[in-house]
Design a protein around this motif. Structure first.
Motif, PDB file in Angstrom:
ATOM      1  N   ARG A  89       0.949  -1.304  -0.219  1.00  0.00           N
ATOM      2  CA  ARG A  89       0.080  -0.002  -0.017  1.00  0.00           C
ATOM      3  C   ARG A  89       0.976   1.107  -0.047  1.00  0.00           C
ATOM      4  O   ARG A  89       1.907   1.147   0.848  1.00  0.00           O
ATOM      5  CB  ARG A  89      -1.105   0.119   1.134  1.00  0.00           C
ATOM      6  N   GLY A  90       0.613   1.955  -1.017  1.00  0.00           N
ATOM      7  CA  GLY A  90       1.387   3.383  -1.145  1.00  0.00           C
ATOM      8  C   GLY A  90       0.839   4.405   0.139  1.00  0.00           C
ATOM      9  O   GLY A  90       1.533   4.546   1.054  1.00  0.00           O
ATOM     10  N   GLY A  91      -0.261   4.823   0.034  1.00  0.00           N
ATOM     11  CA  GLY A  91      -1.029   5.572   0.846  1.00  0.00           C
ATOM     12  C   GLY A  91      -2.549   5.383   0.880  1.00  0.00           C
ATOM     13  O   GLY A  91      -3.287   5.991   1.480  1.00  0.00           O
TER      14      GLY A  91
ATOM     15  N   LEU B 228      -7.981  -1.345  -4.012  1.00  0.00           N
ATOM     16  CA  LEU B 228      -6.916  -1.931  -4.321  1.00  0.00           C
ATOM     17  C   LEU B 228      -6.001  -2.131  -3.056  1.00  0.00           C
ATOM     18  O   LEU B 228      -5.330  -3.265  -3.202  1.00  0.00           O
ATOM     19  CB  LEU B 228      -6.184  -1.198  -5.500  1.00  0.00           C
ATOM     20  N   SER B 229      -5.874  -1.354  -2.198  1.00  0.00           N
ATOM     21  CA  SER B 229      -4.759  -1.428  -1.203  1.00  0.00           C
ATOM     22  C   SER B 229      -5.459  -1.727   0.245  1.00  0.00           C
ATOM     23  O   SER B 229      -4.426  -2.146   0.947  1.00  0.00           O
ATOM     24  CB  SER B 229      -4.260  -0.101  -1.128  1.00  0.00           C
ATOM     25  N   ALA B 230      -6.568  -2.039   0.323  1.00  0.00           N
ATOM     26  CA  ALA B 230      -7.080  -2.331   1.745  1.00  0.00           C
ATOM     27  C   ALA B 230      -6.858  -3.927   1.795  1.00  0.00           C
ATOM     28  O   ALA B 230      -7.407  -4.704   0.991  1.00  0.00           O
ATOM     29  CB  ALA B 230      -8.559  -2.187   1.788  1.00  0.00           C
TER      30      ALA B 230
ATOM     31  N   SER C 162      -0.553  -4.045 -12.931  1.00  0.00           N
ATOM     32  CA  SER C 162      -0.341  -5.320 -12.460  1.00  0.00           C
ATOM     33  C   SER C 162      -0.880  -5.276 -11.012  1.00  0.00           C
ATOM     34  O   SER C 162      -1.051  -6.597 -10.317  1.00  0.00           O
ATOM     35  CB  SER C 162       1.221  -5.778 -12.381  1.00  0.00           C
ATOM     36  N   LEU C 163      -1.248  -4.433 -10.315  1.00  0.00           N
ATOM     37  CA  LEU C 163      -2.035  -4.260  -9.020  1.00  0.00           C
ATOM     38  C   LEU C 163      -1.023  -4.804  -8.005  1.00  0.00           C
ATOM     39  O   LEU C 163      -1.288  -5.456  -6.882  1.00  0.00           O
ATOM     40  CB  LEU C 163      -3.355  -4.849  -8.991  1.00  0.00           C
ATOM     41  N   GLY C 164       0.393  -4.917  -8.558  1.00  0.00           N
ATOM     42  CA  GLY C 164       1.445  -5.463  -7.493  1.00  0.00           C
ATOM     43  C   GLY C 164       1.409  -6.873  -7.471  1.00  0.00           C
ATOM     44  O   GLY C 164       1.871  -7.554  -6.504  1.00  0.00           O
TER      45      GLY C 164
ATOM     46  N   LEU D 200     -11.510   1.736  -8.543  1.00  0.00           N
ATOM     47  CA  LEU D 200     -10.466   2.070  -7.782  1.00  0.00           C
ATOM     48  C   LEU D 200     -10.992   2.477  -6.072  1.00  0.00           C
ATOM     49  O   LEU D 200     -10.360   2.659  -5.374  1.00  0.00           O
ATOM     50  CB  LEU D 200     -10.322   3.803  -8.246  1.00  0.00           C
ATOM     51  N   ARG D 201     -12.259   2.454  -6.137  1.00  0.00           N
ATOM     52  CA  ARG D 201     -12.744   2.844  -4.686  1.00  0.00           C
ATOM     53  C   ARG D 201     -14.018   2.184  -4.634  1.00  0.00           C
ATOM     54  O   ARG D 201     -14.811   2.326  -5.631  1.00  0.00           O
ATOM     55  CB  ARG D 201     -12.878   4.074  -4.517  1.00  0.00           C
ATOM     56  N   GLY D 202     -14.314   1.438  -3.636  1.00  0.00           N
ATOM     57  CA  GLY D 202     -15.948   1.125  -3.127  1.00  0.00           C
ATOM     58  C   GLY D 202     -16.354  -0.241  -3.626  1.00  0.00           C
ATOM     59  O   GLY D 202     -17.537  -0.370  -3.513  1.00  0.00           O
TER      60      GLY D 202
HETATM   61  C1  LIG Z   1      -1.360  14.474   3.305  1.00  0.00           C
HETATM   62  C2  LIG Z   1      -2.061  13.248   2.748  1.00  0.00           C
HETATM   63  C3  LIG Z   1      -3.252  13.172   2.650  1.00  0.00           C
HETATM   64  C4  LIG Z   1      -4.070  11.954   2.557  1.00  0.00           C
HETATM   65  N1  LIG Z   1      -5.321  12.108   2.335  1.00  0.00           N
HETATM   66  C5  LIG Z   1      -5.742  10.862   1.953  1.00  0.00           C
HETATM   67  C6  LIG Z   1      -7.423  10.808   1.683  1.00  0.00           C
HETATM   68  O1  LIG Z   1      -7.851  11.731   2.103  1.00  0.00           O
HETATM   69  N2  LIG Z   1      -7.983   9.537   1.418  1.00  0.00           N
HETATM   70  C7  LIG Z   1      -7.082   8.461   1.061  1.00  0.00           C
HETATM   71  O2  LIG Z   1      -7.696   7.558   1.031  1.00  0.00           O
HETATM   72  N3  LIG Z   1      -5.822   8.568   1.451  1.00  0.00           N
HETATM   73  C8  LIG Z   1      -5.239   9.888   1.719  1.00  0.00           C
HETATM   74  N4  LIG Z   1      -3.713   9.679   2.032  1.00  0.00           N
HETATM   75  C9  LIG Z   1      -2.928   8.390   1.786  1.00  0.00           C
HETATM   76  C10 LIG Z   1      -2.483   8.465   0.394  1.00  0.00           C
HETATM   77  O3  LIG Z   1      -3.642   8.200  -0.147  1.00  0.00           O
HETATM   78  C11 LIG Z   1      -1.388   7.300   0.187  1.00  0.00           C
HETATM   79  O4  LIG Z   1      -0.118   7.896   0.744  1.00  0.00           O
HETATM   80  C12 LIG Z   1      -1.140   7.122  -1.361  1.00  0.00           C
HETATM   81  O5  LIG Z   1       0.193   7.513  -1.508  1.00  0.00           O
HETATM   82  C13 LIG Z   1      -1.332   5.731  -1.646  1.00  0.00           C
HETATM   83  O6  LIG Z   1      -0.748   5.506  -2.740  1.00  0.00           O
HETATM   84  P1  LIG Z   1      -1.417   5.222  -4.069  1.00  0.00           P
HETATM   85  O7  LIG Z   1      -2.801   5.700  -3.871  1.00  0.00           O
HETATM   86  O8  LIG Z   1      -0.529   5.809  -5.082  1.00  0.00           O
HETATM   87  O9  LIG Z   1      -1.475   3.667  -4.116  1.00  0.00           O
HETATM   88  P2  LIG Z   1      -2.457   2.696  -3.197  1.00  0.00           P
HETATM   89  O10 LIG Z   1      -3.955   2.850  -3.372  1.00  0.00           O
HETATM   90  O11 LIG Z   1      -1.897   2.407  -1.913  1.00  0.00           O
HETATM   91  O12 LIG Z   1      -2.366   1.158  -3.965  1.00  0.00           O
HETATM   92  C14 LIG Z   1      -2.790   1.188  -5.380  1.00  0.00           C
HETATM   93  C15 LIG Z   1      -2.325  -0.546  -5.776  1.00  0.00           C
HETATM   94  O13 LIG Z   1      -1.040  -0.415  -5.991  1.00  0.00           O
HETATM   95  C16 LIG Z   1      -0.379  -1.261  -5.034  1.00  0.00           C
HETATM   96  N5  LIG Z   1       0.813  -0.830  -4.787  1.00  0.00           N
HETATM   97  C17 LIG Z   1       1.045   0.254  -4.120  1.00  0.00           C
HETATM   98  N6  LIG Z   1       2.484   0.552  -4.100  1.00  0.00           N
HETATM   99  C18 LIG Z   1       3.002  -0.367  -4.647  1.00  0.00           C
HETATM  100  C19 LIG Z   1       4.443  -0.761  -4.707  1.00  0.00           C
HETATM  101  N7  LIG Z   1       5.343  -0.011  -4.445  1.00  0.00           N
HETATM  102  N8  LIG Z   1       4.527  -1.959  -5.273  1.00  0.00           N
HETATM  103  C20 LIG Z   1       3.577  -2.946  -5.677  1.00  0.00           C
HETATM  104  N9  LIG Z   1       2.434  -2.396  -5.667  1.00  0.00           N
HETATM  105  C21 LIG Z   1       2.091  -1.419  -5.098  1.00  0.00           C
HETATM  106  C22 LIG Z   1      -1.404  -1.712  -4.039  1.00  0.00           C
HETATM  107  O14 LIG Z   1      -1.069  -3.008  -3.613  1.00  0.00           O
HETATM  108  C23 LIG Z   1      -2.626  -1.473  -4.683  1.00  0.00           C
HETATM  109  O15 LIG Z   1      -3.025  -2.600  -5.666  1.00  0.00           O
HETATM  110  C24 LIG Z   1      -3.110  10.651   2.401  1.00  0.00           C
HETATM  111  C25 LIG Z   1      -1.855  11.066   2.368  1.00  0.00           C
HETATM  112  C26 LIG Z   1      -1.325  12.108   2.695  1.00  0.00           C
HETATM  113  C27 LIG Z   1       0.264  12.101   2.742  1.00  0.00           C
END
Ligand SMILES: Cc1cc2nc3c(=O)[nH]c(=O)nc-3n(C[C@H](O)[C@H](O)[C@@H](O)COP(=O)(O)OP(=O)(O)OC[C@H]3O[C@@H](n4cnc5c(N)ncnc54)[C@H](O)[C@@H]3O)c2cc1C
Ligand SMILES: Cc1cc2nc3c(=O)[nH]c(=O)nc-3n(C[C@H](O)[C@H](O)[C@H](O)COP(=O)(O)OP(=O)(O)OC[C@H]3O[C@@H](n4cnc5c(N)ncnc54)[C@H](O)[C@@H]3O)c2cc1C
Lengths: 458, 349
Positions: B23-25, B31-33, B151-153, B317-319
Motif C-alpha cells: 500500500r502506497g498511501g 486495491l490497497s485495503a 499489475s496491481l502489485g 479504484l474505490r468502493g
Molecule cells: C497529506 C496526505 C493526505 C492523504 N489523504 C488521503 C485521503 O484523503 N484519502 C485517502 O484514501 N488517502 C489519503 N492519503 C493516503 C494516500 O492516499 C497514500 O499515501 C497514497 O500514496 C497511496 O498510494 P497510492 O494511492 O498511489 O496507491 P495505493 O492506493 O496504496 O495502491 C494502489 C495499488 O497499488 C499497489 N501498490 C502500491 N504501491 C506499490 C508498490 N510499491 N509495489 C507494488 N504494488 C504497489 C497496491 O497493492 C494496490 O494494488 C493521504 C496521504 C497524505 C500524505
C-alpha cells in the motif's frame, strides 16, 4: 509419420527443405552468423502458425519466427535442427479504422505499408526504423524497434495496443485491446521486445497518429563531432522537443554521399533537427532553434523549404547504414545507448578504441536519445579481422553500460550481444528472465539460444 | 500491518509473510485495503534518487508521492506528461504504476506505460529484480517495467522506478464547448481526433460538453485557440468559452474530483466507438479523457453490474471488493505468476 512429413501435410507445397531454397534463410542482416535450418515453412494464416507451433511442441523441435530478416543482431538466425517460420506471406492489413485510430495487421505487414494505407485519413504509424521499407511489424514488435522519432513518440511498445500471440506451447492468447488504455497487467507491453522468446505474434493492433501539420527540418554542418553533440544539449536545455535529432560523422557522410548523393556539405559532423507540430508552434520553435544553432558554431545551415528538400535531407541519413557497405566489404552495426550528456565522452572513447584496434568506425546516431550506431568496418576475408571487429564492438558495449546506458536501443540482443547481458544485468535479473522463459516455454523451443546468456550461473 | 522503509525491510517482509498487500498511501482503497489473511505492507520508501533535467529522466523510490516528484520537476520546467491522477490525495509512483492510471494530459504524449523506463522490484520469493533501464531508449532484456503497469502489485513490490519526462509548455489555455447533444459532441470529438492539433487534453463530459487544452508558445497558443473555436463552431458548438482557471481546473480533473460524491469509482478503457454503448448504462458522474479513450466514472452497484453485463473491462479504484474485470488471460498470467510469485504471496487486486 515423422515431424517433416506431418509438417508437409499441414502446409502442402509450403515447406522448403532443399539446400538452395534454405540458403536465403541461413542468416539475417548480421551475416557473420549462419546456420542451416531443418526446414522453412511459409504459413499464410494464423491457424497455420498455431498448428505448426503445436507440432513443434509435440516433437520438441525449436522454431524461429522470421519477418524480413533485417535483424542486425542475429535475432532471426535459425537454430540447428529447427525450423524457420517465415511470416512474409501473412501481410494483410485486416482492418484500418480511422475513427478508432487503429490498424489491425498480420505480422508480415511491412512497416511503411501501414503509413501508406493510413495516409488518406491523415494518419500514420509513428515508429520509423530506417529499415521501414522492408522490415515487418512482427519483427518490429519482437525487437521493440525504434527509429529517428523515439524521443518524442517512443518506441514500438508505445504504439502497440493489442496482440494475438501463439505461446510456445501452442495456446492462442489475446493481450491488450483496441483502446489506448487497458486494465490489468500490460502483457502486450511486456511481450514487445522479448525477441520471439515468448511466442509468435500473429495479429497486432497498432495505434495511428494524425500526421503533423508542419515540419521544420534543418541540417547543420560542424567541424567537429563534439560541437554537434553540444548543439544537441543546447536544444534540450532551451526546452525544445524536436521530433528527431540525428548526427552523422565524416565517414558516414561520405558513404551516404557516394550512395545517394543527398547533396550534404563536407563536414566532420552533420546534425539533423526536425521540429514538427502545428504550424504556429513550429514557427515559434524554429526561431528558438535558429538561435541555438547559431550559438553552437555551425558553419553551414540548410533549412528544407519544401517536402522534396526535407526528403533529400533524410535520404542520406536513412541510407547511411547500407551506404557504408560501399566503404568496406563488411561491417558490424552497434546500437548502444548512453545518457545524452555523456555522448561526447562516448564518441571520444570510440575514436580512441578505433585507433587502438586499427579498424575504422563510422558513426550515425539518434543523438536525441543517446542511441549510438557505430559501424565497425572490417574485411571478413582478412584472417582475424572479424574477431578484432567483434572485440572492438564489445568494448563499445561495455563503454555504454559503464556510462549508465544500455546494450541496445533498438536492434535487440539476439545472439550477438547475449554474452554481454551480465554487464548490464545482475544475476537475479537474468534468473528472473530465465524463469519467465521457462514458465512460458518449458521445452525452450521459441527462438532458442537468443537474448539469455549461456552461463548465468557464474 | 508491517512497515518497510528500506529495500532490505521490503525483502524481509516479503520473506516473512505468506500473504502481503502493498500500500502506497491508500488513494485507491479498493486495491490497497487488506483482505482476510493478508498483511498490509506500508511502504515508506520515498524520495528522488537521481534527476538529470537535461536527460529528461528521473529515478525515485516507488513510495514517493507524485506531488513531491512534480514539485522537483517544475523547478526545471518539466512534468510527467501522463499526469498521474489523485496527486493531491497523496498518490505515489508505485501505486500509480501498479494501478496503471493516467490523467487527462495523457492525450498529448501517452500514458504511464509510455513513460516508465525501468523498475526495481522484490518478487514473491524476496528476490530483487531490475528491468528496463535509466535511459530514454532501451531494448535490452525482458521489459519487466512494462509488466508492472496495471499489475496491481501481483508480480512484486516495486521499490524503485525510472521515468521519462518532458518540458512543460510555456503557456496553456482551455476551451470549453457546449454541443447540442451527445451525437454532435461525438462527431466533433471524432473530427478533432483526426486533426494534427497537438492538444494537451481532449475530454468529453456527457452529454454534450467538450474540453480541449492547448499548450505551447503564448503567441502560438492564442492563434491556435482561435482556430479551434472556429472548428468547433463549424461542428455546431452552441457556445464556446475560454476557461479562466486553466491549471486549477485540470488539477481538479486529474484528482477525479468529479467522482467525490460517488460510492464506487471505476476506470473503463473506452474509445469513440464504445461511447454510445457506455452512455446507455446507468453510470453516475463521468468524464471521458484522452479523446474518449478512457472513462472515469462514479457509480453505484447497479452501474458496476451493468458494466460487467455489457462486457466492458474495468478497474474499480474505490468502493468494491472485486476490482478487476475480466481476470487477465490465464495462458500468460498464471505462467508469469509461477515465475515471479510461485506461492501466490501477492494478490491481484
Ligand atoms: C497529506 C496526505 C493526505 C492523504 N489523504 C488521503 C485521503 O484523503 N484519502 C485517502 O484514501 N488517502 C489519503 N492519503 C493516503 C494516500 O492516499 C497514500 O499515501 C497514497 O500514496 C497511496 O498510494 P497510492 O494511492 O498511489 O496507491 P495505493 O492506493 O496504496 O495502491 C494502489 C495499488 O497499488 C499497489 N501498490 C502500491 N504501491 C506499490 C508498490 N510499491 N509495489 C507494488 N504494488 C504497489 C497496491 O497493492 C494496490 O494494488 C493521504 C496521504 C497524505 C500524505
Ligand atoms: C539497413 C537497416 C537499417 C535498420 N535500421 C533500424 C532502425 O533504424 N531501427 C531499428 O529498430 N532497427 C533497424 N534495423 C534492424 C531491423 O530492421 C529491425 O530490428 C526490424 O524490426 C526487424 O524486422 P524484420 O521483419 O526484418 O524481422 P526479422 O529480422 O525477421 O526478425 C527479428 C526478430 O523478430 C522475431 N520475430 C519476427 N517476427 C515475429 C513474430 N511475428 N512474432 C515473434 N517474433 C518475431 C525474430 O525471431 C527475430 O528475433 C535496421 C536493419 C537494417 C538492415
Amino acid at each position: 509419420m515423422g515431424f517433416l512429413e506431418e509438417l508437409k501435410a499441414l502446409l502442402p507445397g509450403r515447406v522448403l527443405t532443399q539446400e538452395a531454397a534454405l540458403a536465403p534463410y541461413e542468416s539475417d542482416a548480421l551475416t557473420a552468423y549462419r546456420r542451416r535450418p531443418l526446414a522453412v515453412v511459409l504459413p499464410e494464416r494464423k491457424e497455420e502458425v498455431v498448428q505448426v507451433v503445436r507440432l513443434c511442441h509435440r516433437h520438441g523441435v525449436p522454431f524461429v519466427a522470421r519477418g524480413s530478416g533485417t535483424s542486425l543482431s542475429g535475432g532471426s538466425l535459425p537454430v540447428e535442427g529447427g525450423i524457420v517460420l517465415a511470416l512474409n506471406r501473412m501481410n494483410r492489413i485486416l482492418r484500418l479504422d480511422p475513427t478508432a485510430r487503429i490498424a489491425v495487421v498480420e505480422p508480415g505487414v511491412v512497416n511503411l505499408e501501414v503509413s501508406r494505407q493510413a495516409a488518406p485519413f491523415g494518419l500514420y504509424y509513428a515508429p520509423d526504423p530506417s529499415s521501414q521499407p522492408v522490415s515487418t511489424i512482427g519483427g518490429n514488435v519482437a525487437f521493440n524497434s525504434g527509429g529517428a522519432h523515439c524521443l518524442k513518440y517512443g518506441m514500438t511498445a508505445n504504439h502497440v495496443l493489442g496482440l494475438e500471440v501463439v505461446t510456445p506451447e501452442g495456446e492462442v492468447v489475446r493481450l491488450g485491446g483496441e483502446s489506448l488504455e487497458g486494465v490489468g497487467p500490460d502483457f502486450h507491453g511486456f511481450f514487445v521486445g522479448t525477441e520471439g522468446l515468448l511466442g509468435v505474434a500473429v495479429e497486432i493492433t497498432l495505434r495511428l497518429l494524425p500526421k503533423p501539420e508542419a515540419y521544420h527540418t534543418l541540417l547543420a554542418a560542424y567541424d567537429s563531432l563534439e560541437k554537434a553533440g553540444d548543439a544537441v544539449s543546447l536544444v534540450i536545455r532551451r526546452g525544445l522537443l524536436p521530433g528527431a535529432l540525428e548526427i552523422m560523422d565524416r565517414l558516414a557522410i561520405e558513404a551516404a554521399e557516394k550512395a545517394v548523393r543527398a547533396g550534404y556539405p563536407q563536414a566532420e559532423a552533420l546534425l539533423i533537427v526536425e521540429l514538427e507540430g502545428p504550424k504556429e508552434e513550429v514557427a515559434e520553435e524554429a526561431r528558438v532553434l535558429e538561435e541555438v544553432i547559431r550559438e553552437s558554431g555551425a558553419y553551414a545551415v540548410r533549412v528544407a523549404q519544401s517536402e522534396a528538400e526535407r526528403q533529400a535531407i533524410w535520404k542520406g541519413r536513412k541510407a547511411a547504414f547500407s551506404a557504408v557497405g560501399r566503404l568496406s566489404p563488411d561491417y558490424l552495426v552497434q546500437d548502444g545507448v548512453v545518457p545524452r550528456s555523456r555522448l561526447g565522452e562516448a564518441l571520444r572513447e570510440i575514436q580512441r578504441l578505433s585507433q587502438a584496434f586499427g579498424l575504422r568506425v563510422a558513426n550515425v546516431f539518434h543523438a536525441g536519445d543517446g542511441n549510438l550506431h557505430p559501424l565497425v568496418l572490417y574485411d571478413g576475408k582478412k584472417p582475424g579481422e572479424l574477431e578484432r571487429a567483434e572485440a572492438l564492438a564489445g568494448e563499445i558495449l561495455r563503454l555504454c553500460v559503464r556510462l549508465g546506458g544500455s546494450l541496445t536501443g533498438e536492434h535487440g540482443i539476439g545472439v550477438e550481444k547475449k554474452a554481454y547481458m551480465p554487464e548490464m544485468f545482475a544475476q537475479e535479473d537474468l534468473f528472473a528472465m530465465e524463469r519467465v522463459k521457462a514458465a512460458l516455454d518449458p521445452k525452450g523451443l521459441a527462438n532458442r539460444g537468443k537474448v539469455l546468456p549461456e552461463v548465468v550461473h557464474g | 500491518m508491517v512497515r518497510a522503509s528500506t529495500l532490505a525491510e521490503v525483502v524481509e517482509a516479503v520473506r516473512a509473510y505468506p500473504r502481503l498487500r502493498p500500500r502506497g498511501g491508500g488513494t485507491k482503497p479498493a486495491l490497497s485495503a487488506p483482505r482476510e489473511g493478508e498483511v498490509e505492507l506500508a511502504l515508506g520508501l520515498s524520495g528522488i534518487l537521481e534527476y538529470e533535467p537535461e536527460e529528461f529522466v528521473f529515478t525515485a523510490w516507488a513510495g514517493t508521492p507524485v506531488a513531491e516528484v512534480e514539485e522537483a520537476l517544475r523547478a526545471h520546467g518539466q512534468y510527467l506528461p501522463f499526469h498521474p491522477p489523485l496527486k493531491a490525495q497523496g498518490a505515489t509512483l508505485g501505486g500509480t504504476v501498479a494501478a496503471g492510471l493516467s490523467g487527462p494530459l495523457r492525450h498529448r504524449f501517452g500514458g504511464v506505460r509510455d513513460f516508465l523506463l525501468g523498475v526495481r522490484f522484490v518478487d514473491g520469493e524476496g528476490r530483487v529484480v531490475r528491468g528496463g533501464g535509466k535511459v530514454v531508449k532501451n531494448a535490452a532484456g525482458f521489459p519487466f517495467h512494462r509488466l508492472m503497469v496495471g499489475s496491481l502489485g501481483a508480480f512484486g513490490v516495486m521499490v524503485e522506478l525510472s521515468f521519462k519526462v518532458f518540458p512543460y509548455p510555456r503557456a496553456t489555455r482551455t476551451l470549453r464547448a457546449e454541443m447540442p447533444g451527445l451525437h454532435e459532441a461525438l462527431s466533433a470529438l471524432e473530427r478533432l481526433r483526426l486533426l494534427p492539433l497537438d492538444l494537451l487534453a481532449l475530454d468529453l463530459i456527457p452529454p454534450a460538453t467538450l474540453e480541449a487544452r492547448l499548450g505551447g508558445f503564448p503567441g502560438s497558443v492564442a492563434a491556435r485557440l482561435e482556430g479551434l473555436k472556429r472548428l468547433l463552431a463549424q461542428e455546431g458548438a452552441q457556445r464556446t468559452e475560454v476557461l479562466k482557471e486553466d491549471e486549477a481546473h485540470w488539477e481538479g480533473v486529474r484528482d477525479l474530483r468529479f467522482l467525490e460524491e460517488s460510492p464506487i469509482w471505476v476506470k473503463v478503457p473506452a474509445g469513440p466507438l464504445s461511447i454510445p454503448r457506455l452512455e446507455a448504462l446507468p453510470l453516475g458522474p463521468r468524464r471521458y479523457l484522452d479523446g474518449g479513450e478512457v472513462l472515469y466514472a462514479g457509480t453505484g452497484p447497479e452501474g458496476l453490474e451493468a458494466l460487467r453485463r455489457a462486457g466492458f473491462p474495468h478497474l474499480v479504484l474505490r468502493g468494491a471488493e472485486d476490482p478487476l474485470y475480466p481476470p487477465p488471460p490465464e495462458a500468460f498470467f498464471a505462467k508469469l505468476k509461477r515465475a515471479l510469485d510461485p506461492t501466490g504471496r501477492f494478490p491481484l487486486g
